[in-house]
Design an enzyme around this catalytic site. Sequence first.
Site, PDB file in Angstrom:
ATOM      1  N   LYS A   1      46.973 -48.720   5.091  1.00  0.00           N
ATOM      2  CA  LYS A   1      48.300 -48.662   5.690  1.00  0.00           C
ATOM      3  C   LYS A   1      48.237 -48.368   7.173  1.00  0.00           C
ATOM      4  CE  LYS A   1      51.989 -48.063   2.473  1.00  0.00           C
ATOM      5  NZ  LYS A   1      53.120 -47.267   2.073  1.00  0.00           N
TER       6      LYS A   1
ATOM      7  N   ASP B   1      46.135 -42.615   1.769  1.00  0.00           N
ATOM      8  CA  ASP B   1      46.219 -43.585   2.865  1.00  0.00           C
ATOM      9  C   ASP B   1      45.700 -43.011   4.174  1.00  0.00           C
ATOM     10  OD1 ASP B   1      48.592 -42.193   3.577  1.00  0.00           O
ATOM     11  OD2 ASP B   1      49.660 -43.448   2.131  1.00  0.00           O
TER      12      ASP B   1
ATOM     13  N   PRO C   1       0.826  -1.211   0.000  1.00  0.00           N
ATOM     14  CA  PRO C   1       0.000   0.000   0.000  1.00  0.00           C
ATOM     15  C   PRO C   1       0.861   1.261   0.000  1.00  0.00           C
ATOM     16  CG  PRO C   1      -0.033  -1.064   2.155  1.00  0.00           C
ATOM     17  CD  PRO C   1       0.749  -1.950   1.266  1.00  0.00           C
TER      18      PRO C   1
ATOM     19  N   GLY D   1      50.390 -38.747   3.768  1.00  0.00           N
ATOM     20  CA  GLY D   1      50.542 -37.935   4.968  1.00  0.00           C
ATOM     21  C   GLY D   1      51.954 -37.372   5.031  1.00  0.00           C
TER      22      GLY D   1
ATOM     23  N   ALA E   1      55.642 -34.883   9.648  1.00  0.00           N
ATOM     24  CA  ALA E   1      55.074 -34.929  11.005  1.00  0.00           C
ATOM     25  C   ALA E   1      56.016 -34.313  12.036  1.00  0.00           C
ATOM     26  CB  ALA E   1      54.761 -36.373  11.376  1.00  0.00           C
TER      27      ALA E   1
ATOM     28  N   MET F   1      56.562 -43.815  13.749  1.00  0.00           N
ATOM     29  CA  MET F   1      56.031 -45.186  13.888  1.00  0.00           C
ATOM     30  C   MET F   1      56.586 -45.881  15.130  1.00  0.00           C
ATOM     31  SD  MET F   1      56.419 -46.252   9.892  1.00  0.00           S
ATOM     32  CE  MET F   1      57.994 -45.457   9.666  1.00  0.00           C
TER      33      MET F   1
ATOM     34  N   ALA G   1      49.434 -34.633  15.773  1.00  0.00           N
ATOM     35  CA  ALA G   1      49.990 -33.287  15.719  1.00  0.00           C
ATOM     36  C   ALA G   1      49.261 -32.419  14.703  1.00  0.00           C
ATOM     37  CB  ALA G   1      51.465 -33.370  15.342  1.00  0.00           C
TER      38      ALA G   1
HETATM   39  N1  SAH Z   1      55.483 -39.375   5.441  1.00  0.00           N
HETATM   40  C1  SAH Z   1      55.027 -39.108   6.766  1.00  0.00           C
HETATM   41  C2  SAH Z   1      55.395 -40.189   7.746  1.00  0.00           C
HETATM   42  C3  SAH Z   1      54.716 -41.485   7.502  1.00  0.00           C
HETATM   43  S1  SAH Z   1      55.184 -42.705   8.692  1.00  0.00           S
HETATM   44  C4  SAH Z   1      55.561 -37.756   7.221  1.00  0.00           C
HETATM   45  O1  SAH Z   1      56.433 -37.180   6.574  1.00  0.00           O
HETATM   46  O2  SAH Z   1      55.119 -37.268   8.257  1.00  0.00           O
HETATM   47  C5  SAH Z   1      53.836 -42.656   9.796  1.00  0.00           C
HETATM   48  C6  SAH Z   1      54.236 -42.076  11.111  1.00  0.00           C
HETATM   49  O3  SAH Z   1      54.327 -40.678  11.034  1.00  0.00           O
HETATM   50  C7  SAH Z   1      53.240 -42.320  12.218  1.00  0.00           C
HETATM   51  O4  SAH Z   1      53.421 -43.584  12.796  1.00  0.00           O
HETATM   52  C8  SAH Z   1      53.569 -41.228  13.196  1.00  0.00           C
HETATM   53  O5  SAH Z   1      54.705 -41.566  13.961  1.00  0.00           O
HETATM   54  C9  SAH Z   1      53.982 -40.111  12.283  1.00  0.00           C
HETATM   55  N2  SAH Z   1      52.879 -39.143  12.055  1.00  0.00           N
HETATM   56  C10 SAH Z   1      52.300 -38.849  10.897  1.00  0.00           C
HETATM   57  N3  SAH Z   1      51.372 -37.893  11.068  1.00  0.00           N
HETATM   58  C11 SAH Z   1      51.381 -37.578  12.360  1.00  0.00           C
HETATM   59  C12 SAH Z   1      50.665 -36.652  13.167  1.00  0.00           C
HETATM   60  N4  SAH Z   1      49.736 -35.855  12.658  1.00  0.00           N
HETATM   61  N5  SAH Z   1      50.944 -36.597  14.488  1.00  0.00           N
HETATM   62  C13 SAH Z   1      51.891 -37.384  15.015  1.00  0.00           C
HETATM   63  N6  SAH Z   1      52.594 -38.274  14.316  1.00  0.00           N
HETATM   64  C14 SAH Z   1      52.356 -38.374  12.998  1.00  0.00           C
END
Ligand code: SAH
Length: 465
Positions: free
Chosen positions: A272, A250, A43, A303, A334, A385, A414
Amino acid sequence: MDYFPLFLDAKNLRCLIVGAGEVAARKLELIMKTPATVTVVAPWVCDTVKQLSEDPNVTLIERKFIDTDLHQQDMVFVATDDNAVNQHVHDLARAQKVLVNVVDNTPLCQFITPSIVDRSPIIVAMSSGGVAPVLLRYLRQKLETVLPANLSRLGAFSEKFREKVKQTLSGVTARRYFWEDVLDGDIAELVEKGQEDKADNAFEIALQAAAENNKPEGQVYLVGAGPGDPDLLTFRALRLMQKADVVVYDRLVSPQILELVRRDAEKVYVGKARSNHTLPQEEINALMVREAKKGNRVVRLKGGDPFIFGRGGEEIQTLIDAGIGFQVVPGITAASGAASYAGIPLTHRDHAQSVVFTTGHLKDNTINLKWDSLAQPEQTLVFYMGLTGLPIICQKLIEHGLSEHTPIALVQSATLQNQRVVTGTLATICGKQEVAELQPPTLIIVGGVVTLHPSLDWFTTTTTE
Ligand code: SAH
């Protein structure tokens, strides 16, 4: 996702706006960017709406809303200052299956209008579902600055050649590769600079070349995904992840990172977990070769860093043997991630002049390492590991000369929200781990640098001492 994002074809869309104040004007302006036909009923009409309604697509009806106004409408915005009217129109719209949005009243909104960055035909639409408007505004500003203003030109250019490319290149994959090369390279630069003639020429030549060699070659990208936090990916990792046809990943690749992979990519999990390989290494290698030979872009996502306990060397050897092109993209390992996020520098003038990355992986219940060279003063040790072998690691280091008071930290997950840190000494850590029960992935750091954790930690929420 509480809201389902979609783009409505507005060519034959009919939209009603109930109310004609400034709030309604904003919705009118928005919908008038599209070819929709709009009816405004109210309106009382503010000047902006009056002015806008001079457009032939807009009909202005200056009276109160009546129920029949909803007939033949596809959607309705309600923006009156009368709650009863808003509620009534909402209820009626829902009953008649007309999409309804009562402005600034989320419970009465069947849909919400996203925040948009308009580079038509490219439109970026974003929403926080109404819960984080400030964050959204911030993101929009960022995007406005990141997306080139002349992206529209590139959009129009793509549209112009779309059909021709479709007719010239038969395969969907071939077309995608071709377009990606165009958009990544010189042709796009020419378009953005406004040199359309040159761009057209270059495009025709490139298309011809692509047509003659229609089968693109597959490649494998061995990409380090870092320790978990997606912010720690490299730009290149992200770019390749978004180009992938197949992603082979993995266990250590976090779900948040997988989210960033191109949505249409096929994702193959190859496991793995410790001593429980889901796919044997030879089969992973064979899979990558097979997919690349089919012409796919394969991202092998690992990783951390692919060349640190990642078997990256073996994988690319297979690719070399099979004559397949590849790239390796480093990732944050890591050890770096854990060190930074747990406030444990791996070297420090007062504590350690060297650092050793080693494996604590058990073979036949033993760890075959050169313990003498590991058990050295002023040296940081990082065990990958190593969680299962923790008692053996502590025992061997003491046997080979490290004091049982040597500090040691366990860092679980981590860089992720569930990061946990347990600290102790070579003598006490096993008992503490029995209580804390940290889970893989966990990294072990040994040496004087661990004493810095309490003062330098900035991230961990759970530390057990
Ligand atoms: N290529 C990877 C390692 C693979 S071996 C790198 O460079 O980090 C896998 C091991 O890495 C695990 O057993 C652990 O000891 C370590 N790892 C990988 N990611 C991790 C995380 N976020 N926190 C702690 N340890 C980690």
